[in-house]
Design a protein around this motif. Structure first.
Motif, short mmCIF file in Angstrom:
data_model
loop_
_atom_site.label_atom_id
_atom_site.label_comp_id
_atom_site.label_asym_id
_atom_site.label_seq_id
_atom_site.Cartn_x
_atom_site.Cartn_y
_atom_site.Cartn_z
N LEU A 1 55.72 -1.71 34.01
CA LEU A 1 55.65 -2.45 33.04
C LEU A 1 55.18 -3.73 32.46
N ARG A 2 55.02 -4.61 34.29
CA ARG A 2 53.98 -5.93 33.78
C ARG A 2 52.77 -5.58 33.12
N ILE A 3 52.52 -4.66 33.61
CA ILE A 3 50.61 -4.46 32.80
C ILE A 3 50.56 -4.15 31.33
N ALA A 4 51.83 -3.08 30.91
CA ALA A 4 52.24 -3.02 29.79
C ALA A 4 52.52 -4.26 28.76
N GLN A 5 52.62 -5.13 29.42
CA GLN A 5 53.35 -6.42 28.54
C GLN A 5 52.11 -7.93 28.53
N GLN A 6 51.30 -7.18 28.44
CA GLN A 6 49.37 -8.15 29.03
C GLN A 6 48.87 -7.35 27.47
N PRO A 7 48.98 -9.24 26.67
CA PRO A 7 48.15 -9.09 25.88
C PRO A 7 46.71 -7.83 25.53
N ASP A 8 46.21 -7.62 26.81
CA ASP A 8 44.81 -6.68 25.95
C ASP A 8 45.14 -5.39 26.87
N PHE A 9 45.69 -5.27 27.04
CA PHE A 9 46.24 -4.06 27.87
C PHE A 9 46.68 -2.46 26.19
N VAL A 10 46.43 -2.72 24.97
CA VAL A 10 45.90 -2.26 24.05
C VAL A 10 44.56 -1.28 24.26
N LEU A 11 44.08 -2.63 24.83
CA LEU A 11 42.41 -1.85 24.94
C LEU A 11 42.65 -1.08 26.75
N TRP A 12 43.20 -1.09 27.01
CA TRP A 12 43.39 -0.15 28.48
C TRP A 12 43.80 1.28 27.90
N VAL A 13 44.69 1.01 26.76
CA VAL A 13 44.87 2.50 26.52
C VAL A 13 43.99 3.14 25.65
#
Length: 118
Positions: free
Chosen positions: A83-95
């Motif tokens: 959940l903490r990882i998913a809340q990071q601003p750049d998570f969309v790039l990782w997805v």
């Protein structure tokens, strides 16, 4: 006189279980007869009550980061970290990266994949 809270060396009673306590120092359960636990409570310090292993895992993920051993605690720990990882601003790039490289279909699949590696 009780001790100051130290998440790295503390005990929790999970779900009211009176036979064992979770030790953050050992990252596992010990019986309530364990000599280190008896020393811990000897000055009046009480173990912290917590409702479930999953909740305890969340506490460990936020404040301790030492990987728990019991499966139920570990599950809460990895859920909280994911959940903490998913809340990071750049998570969309990782997805996007995981979807491209590993052909994962959506964000939920990416999070599930990440969780297995925590």
């Amino acid at each position: 006189m009780s001790k100051n809270y130290d998440v790295f060396d503390w005990y929790w009673i999970v779900g009211g279980d009176g036979l064992q306590v979770y030790s953050s120092k050992l990252r596992d359960y010990v019986p309530t007869t364990d000599p280190a636990y008896l020393t811990f409570v000897a000055d009046g310090t009480a173990a912290t009550m917590i409702d479930t292993e999953h909740s305890l895992g969340g506490v460990m993920a936020v404040s301790n980061l030492l990987r728990p051993i019991p499966a139920g605690v570990l599950d809460g720990y990895t859920d909280a970290l994911a959940l903490r990882i998913a809340q990071q601003p750049d998570f969309v790039l990782w997805v996007e990266l995981y979807q491209t490289v590993l052909a994962l279909p959506d964000e939920a699949a990416v999070l599930a994949h990440i969780k297995t590696r925590l």
